[in-house]
Enzyme design. Structure first.
Site, PDB file in Angstrom:
ATOM      1  N   LYS A 128      33.678  37.371  28.638  1.00 46.50           N
ATOM      2  CA  LYS A 128      34.490  36.517  29.510  1.00 46.50           C
ATOM      3  C   LYS A 128      35.643  35.837  28.773  1.00 46.50           C
ATOM      4  O   LYS A 128      36.046  34.727  29.117  1.00 46.50           O
ATOM      5  CB  LYS A 128      33.612  35.463  30.199  1.00 46.50           C
ATOM      6  CG  LYS A 128      32.493  36.045  31.067  1.00 46.50           C
ATOM      7  CD  LYS A 128      31.669  34.948  31.702  1.00 46.50           C
ATOM      8  CE  LYS A 128      30.594  35.515  32.603  1.00 46.50           C
ATOM      9  NZ  LYS A 128      29.525  36.208  31.878  1.00 46.50           N
TER      10      LYS A 128
ATOM     11  N   ASP B  41      30.142  40.337  38.247  1.00 44.29           N
ATOM     12  CA  ASP B  41      30.444  38.996  37.740  1.00 44.29           C
ATOM     13  C   ASP B  41      31.966  38.818  37.730  1.00 44.29           C
ATOM     14  O   ASP B  41      32.648  39.435  36.905  1.00 44.29           O
ATOM     15  CB  ASP B  41      29.880  38.846  36.329  1.00 44.29           C
ATOM     16  CG  ASP B  41      29.997  37.422  35.803  1.00 44.29           C
ATOM     17  OD1 ASP B  41      30.794  36.647  36.360  1.00 44.29           O
ATOM     18  OD2 ASP B  41      29.297  37.076  34.830  1.00 44.29           O
TER      19      ASP B  41
ATOM     20  N   GLU C 189      44.563  37.803  49.244  1.00 48.27           N
ATOM     21  CA  GLU C 189      45.973  38.038  48.934  1.00 48.27           C
ATOM     22  C   GLU C 189      46.527  39.125  49.837  1.00 48.27           C
ATOM     23  O   GLU C 189      46.086  40.284  49.777  1.00 48.27           O
ATOM     24  CB  GLU C 189      46.159  38.435  47.477  1.00 48.27           C
ATOM     25  CG  GLU C 189      47.617  38.694  47.122  1.00 48.27           C
ATOM     26  CD  GLU C 189      47.826  39.130  45.676  1.00 48.27           C
ATOM     27  OE1 GLU C 189      48.948  39.564  45.353  1.00 48.27           O
ATOM     28  OE2 GLU C 189      46.873  39.031  44.895  1.00 48.27           O
TER      29      GLU C 189
ATOM     30  N   HIS D  54      56.037  41.140  50.589  1.00 44.78           N
ATOM     31  CA  HIS D  54      55.219  39.938  50.529  1.00 44.78           C
ATOM     32  C   HIS D  54      55.603  38.943  51.611  1.00 44.78           C
ATOM     33  O   HIS D  54      54.741  38.248  52.154  1.00 44.78           O
ATOM     34  CB  HIS D  54      55.310  39.291  49.138  1.00 44.78           C
ATOM     35  CG  HIS D  54      54.302  39.812  48.167  1.00 44.78           C
ATOM     36  ND1 HIS D  54      53.110  39.175  47.919  1.00 44.78           N
ATOM     37  CD2 HIS D  54      54.294  40.937  47.421  1.00 44.78           C
ATOM     38  CE1 HIS D  54      52.416  39.872  47.030  1.00 44.78           C
ATOM     39  NE2 HIS D  54      53.112  40.947  46.713  1.00 44.78           N
TER      40      HIS D  54
END
Length: 570
Positions: free
Chosen positions: A381, A457, A249, A555
């Site tokens: 998660k 993770d 990104e 951006h």
């Protein structure tokens, strides 16, 4: 193999004939003796192993030292060792002295040659293929696709055909070939042939496939390239850190870097570790809610905690049980265990400790039915209120006071504008959206980038990104006080992906590589505070860009490629 093919094969040399007749053909009496001996020693091995495991389980329950053994246990240990030595010796001898009678002369010689370092075993190759040491190139039909050629031997080509046909399972290539890189190359070719799709652009070379075998990724065909940028220096608790961030990104690293600059110019940030404990919550079931409640009361009784902690802590020299939180739903009981895990993230460690306690509880609650080692009360998660309120992993709060001149010159906005935006966006807006732990601008951006760079993770970004960002004016409204509170940062510096070369290098950059020898758990706790400090920098910069109306402009400048995409595709 038919007789015509046997006749067409070149004959063995006299030495080869002698090797085949004298060394490679066992007699019938030898075969019967080996079968009987194998049966006896297999039975002995498993029977004494079961006996010893049963005895050691009883010792654990009664807190008897494991090194204190009776005469029967001593005899069992001796029998176990003797049978293991025999079985290892038998298989070692068998692999050198016996070949099936239906092997051809070529295959016998191939097996002899396979003892020397070389390519894949000949047993995996179609016997109708003529052996050739020459290197060839597998290139699927250009009518299907064009791919970057991968150099494979003739034997490798035959293995690819076997994988495509299904006669050799793809998942078994590493064990069959004893060469992880070659296994990945063969699997890659098979995938392209089966799917008819090109994998051009997915790199194969330049990666240590041995390092992921059995621990990080199964059935690899290549690796993904993710650029790693650095933000900083981040001045946190008096020390400077250069923060690695793996992301695709645009603007993310640049924005975080600007936040670090603002924090550095204002004297730095400070952090506090509030809690450190990984959780696991099994679900058990009883025949009635009354019986489930009895176990709940038993676990909540402080008098029983020490016995449970001793049983739990036997699973690891780092695991230390901190608390047990049971919750009941009908006749089902969910038991949330929390423990410290040293420098490891700790999911496997806490799971082993939980299993020990469940086995221990079976003595007093034999009617307890363990439904699953994880009942989602952990919660792993998944966005869950229990993590937001109680915390999971490392709970950290990080703060800084940004000076008025820094807000104006570096962040290009004002203290008043930032405070108002934070209230309306991060607090009120998130409340209207019904956010759970999402009272921030983009904490997950920074968390994900650091997690990927340091071998964490990535899926645990879900709860690790729980964050509330607070801003308020201080010093008569001139300066800005900003803080981030993150109750469930789940990180480790050992185990999993942290040991891979690239990720290990990023941990080394932060000074938290591996386990802390002086204070177990210190490296993982420091990493958690660095994550929180980086989130603080990212929040500060993005909120400033929004307040100043610069978000879209930045951006469009940094998150849009100037390359001619049509030329790249063609």
């Amino acid at each position: 193999m038919d007789a015509r093919r046997r006749q067409s094969l070149p004959s063995l040399s006299p030495a080869g004939e002698q090797l085949k007749t004298q060394k490679l053909t066992p007699t019938d009496s030898q075969t019967v003796s080996l079968c009987v001996a194998n049966a006896v020693f297999f039975g002995l091995f498993f029977s004494v192993a079961y006996f010893l495991l049963h005895r050691w389980r009883e010792k654990i329950r009664t807190s008897t030292p494991l090194h204190v053994v009776t005469a029967s246990e001593t005899a069992a240990i001796v029998s176990l060792v003797a049978s293991a030595v025999y079985l290892l010796g038998f298989f070692g001898i068998g692999s050198r002295t016996s070949f099936p009678d239906d092997l051809s002369d070529e295959e016998i010689l191939a097996k002899e040659d396979s003892k020397k370092p070389g390519p894949c075993p000949a047993a995996l190759v179609d016997t109708d293929a003529k052996p050739s040491p020459a290197i060839t190139t597998i290139t699927p039909s250009p009518k299907i696709f064009d791919i970057t050629p991968v150099n494979l031997t003739t034997e490798d080509e035959e293995i690819v055909k076997s994988v495509v046909s299904g006669s050799i399972p793809s998942y078994s290539l590493e064990s069959r070939l004893a060469d992880c890189r070659k296994a990945a190359a063969i699997r890659r070719e098979a995938v392209q042939i089966i799917t008819g799709k090109s994998l051009e652009g997915l790199p194969l070379e330049g990666f240590d496939y041995d390092s992921i075998l059995g621990q990080c990724c199964e059935m690899p065909i290549g690796f993904i390239q993710i650029p790693v940028g650095v933000a900083g220096p981040l001045l946190l608790d008096g020390s400077e850190y250069t923060v690695p961030m793996a992301t695709t990104e645009g603007c993310l690293v640049a924005s975080t870097n600007r936040g670090c600059k603002a924090i550095l110019a204002s004297g730095g940030a400070s952090s506090v570790l509030l809690r450190d404990g990984m959780t696991r919550a099994p679900v058990v079931r009883f025949s009635s809610a009354k019986r489930a409640a009895q176990l709940k009361f038993f676990l909540e009784d402080p008098l029983n905690f020490d016995a449970l902690a001793v049983t739990f802590n036997k699973s690891s020299r780092f695991a230390r049980l901190q608390s047990i939180q049971p919750a009941i739903a009908g006749k089902n009981l969910y038991i949330r265990f929390r423990c410290s895990t040293g420098d490891a993230m700790g999911m496997n460690m806490v799971s082993k400790g939980v299993q020990n306690v469940l086995d221990f509880l079976q003595s007093d609650f034999p009617d307890m039915d363990v439904i699953g080692i994880s009942g989602n009360f952990c919660s792993d998660k998944k966005a869950a209120a229990v993590n937001w309120i109680e915390g999971r992993g490392k709970s950290v709060v990080c703060e800084a006071v940004i000076k008025e001149e820094v807000v104006k010159k570096v962040l290009k906005t004002s203290v008043e504008a930032l405070v108002e935006l934070n209230m309306l966006k991060n607090l009120t807006g998130s409340a209207i959206a019904g956010a759970l732990g999402g009272f921030n601008a983009h904490a997950s951006n920074i968390v994900s980038a650091i997690y990927i760079a340091t071998g964490q993770d990535p899926a645990q970004n879900v709860e690790s990104s729980h964050c509330i960002t607070m801003m308020e004016p201080v010093n008569d409204g001139k300066d800005l006080h900003i803080s981030v509170t993150m109750p469930s940062i789940e990180v480790g510096t050992v185990g999993g992906g942290t040991q891979l070369a690239s990720q290990s290098a990023c941990l080394n950059l932060l000074g938290v590589k591996g386990a802390s020898k002086e204070s177990p758990g210190a490296n993982s706790r420091l990493l958690a505070t660095i994550v929180a400090g980086s989130v603080l920098a990212g929040e500060l910069s993005l909120m400033s860009a929004i307040a100043a109306g610069q978000l879209v402009k930045s951006h469009m400048k940094y998150n849009r490629s100037s390359r001619d995409i049509s030329k790249v595709v063609s």
